[in-house]
Write a protein that holds these residues in place. Structure first.
Motif, PDB file in Angstrom:
ATOM      1  N   ALA A 117       0.944  -1.298   0.202  1.00 20.22           N
ATOM      2  CA  ALA A 117       0.068   0.078   0.002  1.00 20.22           C
ATOM      3  C   ALA A 117       0.867   1.331  -0.169  1.00 20.22           C
ATOM      4  O   ALA A 117       0.490   2.248  -0.783  1.00 20.22           O
ATOM      5  N   PRO A 118       1.861   1.418   0.802  1.00 23.42           N
ATOM      6  CA  PRO A 118       2.766   2.662   0.611  1.00 23.42           C
ATOM      7  C   PRO A 118       3.246   2.657  -0.489  1.00 23.42           C
ATOM      8  O   PRO A 118       3.762   3.790  -0.946  1.00 23.42           O
ATOM      9  N   PHE A 119       3.831   1.356  -1.054  1.00 28.06           N
ATOM     10  CA  PHE A 119       4.535   1.639  -2.489  1.00 28.06           C
ATOM     11  C   PHE A 119       3.420   2.170  -3.508  1.00 28.06           C
ATOM     12  O   PHE A 119       3.926   2.922  -4.246  1.00 28.06           O
ATOM     13  N   LEU A 120       2.343   1.924  -3.270  1.00 30.32           N
ATOM     14  CA  LEU A 120       1.442   2.296  -4.518  1.00 30.32           C
ATOM     15  C   LEU A 120       1.277   3.751  -4.376  1.00 30.32           C
ATOM     16  O   LEU A 120       1.008   4.412  -5.249  1.00 30.32           O
ATOM     17  N   THR A 121       1.175   4.325  -3.007  1.00 31.31           N
ATOM     18  CA  THR A 121       0.800   5.566  -2.771  1.00 31.31           C
ATOM     19  C   THR A 121       1.994   6.415  -3.111  1.00 31.31           C
ATOM     20  O   THR A 121       1.825   7.543  -3.460  1.00 31.31           O
ATOM     21  N   ASN A 122       3.097   5.991  -2.776  1.00 29.46           N
ATOM     22  CA  ASN A 122       4.447   6.737  -2.788  1.00 29.46           C
ATOM     23  C   ASN A 122       4.971   6.541  -4.395  1.00 29.46           C
ATOM     24  O   ASN A 122       5.643   7.687  -4.873  1.00 29.46           O
ATOM     25  N   VAL A 123       5.084   5.302  -4.890  1.00 28.17           N
ATOM     26  CA  VAL A 123       5.861   5.130  -6.332  1.00 28.17           C
ATOM     27  C   VAL A 123       4.619   5.465  -7.380  1.00 28.17           C
ATOM     28  O   VAL A 123       4.819   6.099  -8.291  1.00 28.17           O
ATOM     29  N   ALA A 124       3.308   4.830  -7.323  1.00 33.06           N
ATOM     30  CA  ALA A 124       2.563   4.851  -8.227  1.00 33.06           C
ATOM     31  C   ALA A 124       1.704   5.910  -8.240  1.00 33.06           C
ATOM     32  O   ALA A 124       0.717   6.264  -8.942  1.00 33.06           O
ATOM     33  N   GLN A 125       1.765   6.792  -7.305  1.00 29.14           N
ATOM     34  CA  GLN A 125       0.800   7.993  -6.917  1.00 29.14           C
ATOM     35  C   GLN A 125      -0.555   7.738  -6.884  1.00 29.14           C
ATOM     36  O   GLN A 125      -1.281   8.475  -7.362  1.00 29.14           O
ATOM     37  N   LEU A 126      -1.105   6.685  -6.343  1.00 26.78           N
ATOM     38  CA  LEU A 126      -2.336   6.240  -6.173  1.00 26.78           C
ATOM     39  C   LEU A 126      -3.009   6.910  -4.969  1.00 26.78           C
ATOM     40  O   LEU A 126      -2.032   6.899  -3.699  1.00 26.78           O
ATOM     41  N   SER A 127      -4.039   7.246  -4.601  1.00 27.30           N
ATOM     42  CA  SER A 127      -4.774   7.873  -3.635  1.00 27.30           C
ATOM     43  C   SER A 127      -4.828   6.653  -2.804  1.00 27.30           C
ATOM     44  O   SER A 127      -5.041   5.434  -3.263  1.00 27.30           O
ATOM     45  N   GLU A 128      -5.205   6.818  -1.548  1.00 28.00           N
ATOM     46  CA  GLU A 128      -5.874   5.745  -0.483  1.00 28.00           C
ATOM     47  C   GLU A 128      -7.024   4.979  -1.095  1.00 28.00           C
ATOM     48  O   GLU A 128      -7.336   3.860  -0.865  1.00 28.00           O
ATOM     49  N   THR A 129      -7.968   5.766  -1.734  1.00 28.94           N
ATOM     50  CA  THR A 129      -9.370   5.353  -2.298  1.00 28.94           C
ATOM     51  C   THR A 129      -9.029   4.318  -3.566  1.00 28.94           C
ATOM     52  O   THR A 129      -9.139   3.357  -3.394  1.00 28.94           O
ATOM     53  N   LEU A 130      -7.889   4.613  -4.309  1.00 21.95           N
ATOM     54  CA  LEU A 130      -7.660   4.001  -5.498  1.00 21.95           C
ATOM     55  C   LEU A 130      -6.614   2.735  -4.893  1.00 21.95           C
ATOM     56  O   LEU A 130      -6.764   1.819  -5.766  1.00 21.95           O
ATOM     57  N   SER A 137       6.154   7.048 -17.562  1.00 21.99           N
ATOM     58  CA  SER A 137       4.812   8.100 -17.433  1.00 21.99           C
ATOM     59  C   SER A 137       5.075   8.884 -16.366  1.00 21.99           C
ATOM     60  O   SER A 137       4.257   9.438 -15.447  1.00 21.99           O
ATOM     61  N   GLN A 138       6.400   9.270 -16.119  1.00 21.30           N
ATOM     62  CA  GLN A 138       6.615  10.647 -15.115  1.00 21.30           C
ATOM     63  C   GLN A 138       5.938  11.903 -15.499  1.00 21.30           C
ATOM     64  O   GLN A 138       5.562  12.634 -14.280  1.00 21.30           O
ATOM     65  N   GLN A 139       5.879  12.236 -16.732  1.00 22.10           N
ATOM     66  CA  GLN A 139       5.138  13.462 -17.098  1.00 22.10           C
ATOM     67  C   GLN A 139       3.450  13.389 -16.854  1.00 22.10           C
ATOM     68  O   GLN A 139       3.001  14.380 -16.747  1.00 22.10           O
ATOM     69  N   ASN A 140       2.999  11.977 -16.775  1.00 22.74           N
ATOM     70  CA  ASN A 140       1.747  12.165 -16.631  1.00 22.74           C
ATOM     71  C   ASN A 140       1.215  10.846 -15.781  1.00 22.74           C
ATOM     72  O   ASN A 140       0.431  10.029 -16.185  1.00 22.74           O
ATOM     73  N   SER A 141       1.796  10.872 -14.735  1.00 25.96           N
ATOM     74  CA  SER A 141       1.594   9.853 -13.678  1.00 25.96           C
ATOM     75  C   SER A 141       0.038   9.621 -13.020  1.00 25.96           C
ATOM     76  O   SER A 141      -0.328   8.723 -12.632  1.00 25.96           O
ATOM     77  N   ALA A 142      -0.822  10.877 -13.152  1.00 24.88           N
ATOM     78  CA  ALA A 142      -1.885  10.743 -12.659  1.00 24.88           C
ATOM     79  C   ALA A 142      -3.221  10.700 -13.696  1.00 24.88           C
ATOM     80  O   ALA A 142      -4.527  10.517 -13.250  1.00 24.88           O
ATOM     81  N   SER A 143      -2.709  10.204 -14.948  1.00 24.82           N
ATOM     82  CA  SER A 143      -3.884   9.919 -15.942  1.00 24.82           C
ATOM     83  C   SER A 143      -4.389   8.523 -15.631  1.00 24.82           C
ATOM     84  O   SER A 143      -4.107   7.983 -15.012  1.00 24.82           O
ATOM     85  N   LYS A 144      -5.726   8.767 -16.326  1.00 24.79           N
ATOM     86  CA  LYS A 144      -6.489   7.451 -15.870  1.00 24.79           C
ATOM     87  C   LYS A 144      -5.727   6.242 -16.476  1.00 24.79           C
ATOM     88  O   LYS A 144      -5.942   4.994 -15.710  1.00 24.79           O
TER      89      LYS A 144
END
Length: 476
Positions: free
Chosen positions: A23-36, A96-103
């Motif tokens: 979970a911390p890996f996904l939030t810190n590296v993959a930039q996912l929110s807690e909900t995602l 995807s460093q420039q667009n890490s929050a895209s769907k």
């Protein structure tokens, strides 16, 4: 070599490919929110649940077709697939460093978690089934499973406490290096184990090995477990016909047996709700610890504390099963969970050290629940189908993990962790009450049937005496 070495290797891989740090890996590296993050882990769980019984059945089938190598090959396939999926997280992040929050990018991370769990479905039930088969072939009791499984708990603790400082120093990206190294370690361990078992005169998983009495022993449930399974005539006949039936019918036969009594349904419901609760602890607890100001090193230390209490329970599992049975161990697991998560909600911020007093209860919950569930599944699965039985039960319970994580991430994001943990404590309490009530009702039914059978025996004896008396008078 024994299965304990396999457990040590596989659980080391589990930690080094994410473990509780996922979970911390996904939030810190993959930039996912807690909900995602909760959603991604939930999709991972449901995908694993869908393939658990499939993975077990394929492993059993391959073991029949390729003795001594079928289950091992399935195990390696699952480990390789999951490792590849985990490493691809790094590839997605890199491009995807420039667009890490895209769907699209976020969807890729969710899909990779699903692929990871698919591989895991070919690992855990196969490992459990292989161990049970090994114990039977070596003349040991299936109840000795806990003694082998505890080595997984040991490696889980060692790997976690080592990995924590590396994450603090190098960041969560270190997992992208540790995962493939751990896979190579597992590959070598499985290869050595398979080689040793191949040279054994009584290879693992050979359905033709063993005497007729051993076959019957594997099919018939243990007498002391009569209250739990209550496999009466029709269910036993189904089990006895399993070897002669097509493989595709076997899962449905096992499912009918598992859900054949009110008590079995109560047990599964309790396991289901406990799975909902433990899913948020196993997957999201380090996010909560981070909110309390914890470092990764401290998070790894909490794992050591839980394992210290898991080890003696796994070691004593045969005696505990004999003394309490699977149902009581399940109830103990539920009570320990409720106490622990409610205690979390009273810990103030920057008082992370207080968590260490509650963490032992997780060791009690996990060890008791795992021992109980493996024993329950082992007693309903005939010889040669151990992985199928484990996969079916874990698949049913895994649905609870999916629901738990789906709601858990949203609850934590919306209402905070305290409300989330108190809500899940209530859910587990409902399952515990259902198990307790169904157990009491089931015992009363068994007592009634026993008295009824005794009455029938007395009537039969009385009728026989009356017949003999009438015959004697007729002769006179």
């Amino acid at each position: 070599m024994r299965p304990r070495q396999l457990y040590f290797a596989v659980f080391t891989w589990l930690v080094l490919s994410g473990g509780r740090f996922t979970a911390p890996f996904l939030t810190n590296v993959a930039q996912l929110s807690e909900t995602l993050t909760g959603l991604a882990l939930a999709m991972q769980t449901v995908c694993m649940s869908m393939f658990l019984s499939v993975g077990g059945a394929i492993a059993d089938h391959l073991e029949k077709k390729y003795p001594h190598r079928g289950r091992a090959a399935t195990l390696i396939f699952g480990l390789g697939l999951s490792t590849t999926a985990f490493m691809l997280h790094g590839v997605v992040v890199h491009f995807s460093q420039q667009n890490s929050a895209s769907k699209f990018v976020l969807s890729c991370h969710v899909i990779l978690r699903m692929v990871y769990s698919t591989g895991l479905a070919f690992v855990m039930p196969v490992l459990d089934g292989l161990t049970l088969s090994y114990l039977v072939e070596q003349g040991s009791q299936k109840e000795d499973f806990g003694k082998e499984r505890l080595f997984g708990a040991v490696s889980w603790a060692i790997a976690s406490v080592i990995l924590g400082p590396f994450i603090d120093i190098y960041g969560f990206e270190v997992l992208l290096v540790s995962a493939p190294l751990a896979f190579l370690y597992c590959f070598v361990t499985v290869a050595v184990f398979t080689h040793e078992m191949t040279s054994n005169e009584n290879p693992i998983g050979n359905a033709d090995a063993g005497s007729d009495s051993e076959r019957e022993g594997a099919i018939q449930p243990d007498k002391r477990n009569e209250v739990v399974l209550d496999n009466d005539g029709p269910d036993i006949e189904l089990l006895q016909r399993v070897p002669d039936k097509p493989k595709r019918h076997f899962t449905w036969l096992l499912l009918k047996i598992v859900c054949g009594t009110a008590y079995s349904v109560g047990y599964i419901l309790s396991s289901f709700t406990l799975s909902m609760g433990t899913s948020v602890v196993e997957s999201l607890i380090f996010l909560f610890f981070e909110s309390l100001g914890s470092s990764s090193t401290m998070c790894g230390l909490t794992v050591v504390v839980t394992v210290v209490f898991e080890i003696p329970i796994f070691q004593m599992s045969p005696k505990l099963l004999e003394l309490f049975g699977p149902e009581k161990l399940q109830e103990i697991a539920c009570l320990a969970y409720i106490t622990r998560v409610v205690g979390y909600t009273f810990i103030p911020k920057n008082r992370m050290w207080m968590v260490l007093f509650l963490e032992p209860l997780h060791g009690v919950t996990y060890a008791c629940a795992k021992t109980s569930q493996v024993e329950f599944a082992a007693r309903i699965a005939p010889k040669g189908y151990e992985s199928s039985g484990q996969g079916l039960l874990q698949g049913l319970i895994g649905i609870g993990s999916f629901i738990g994580l789906s709601l858990g991430g949203w609850l934590e994001d919306t209402f905070g962790p305290k409300m989330m943990y108190r809500s899940y404590a209530t859910v587990v309490l409902v399952g515990l009450i259902s198990l307790y009530v169904s157990e009491k009702l089931h015992k009363k039914r068994l007592e009634y049937e026993k008295e009824e059978n005794n009455t029938l025996v007395l009537l039969t004896q009385s009728q026989r005496l009356n017949y003999q008396s009438t015959s004697e008078r007729g002769e006179r």
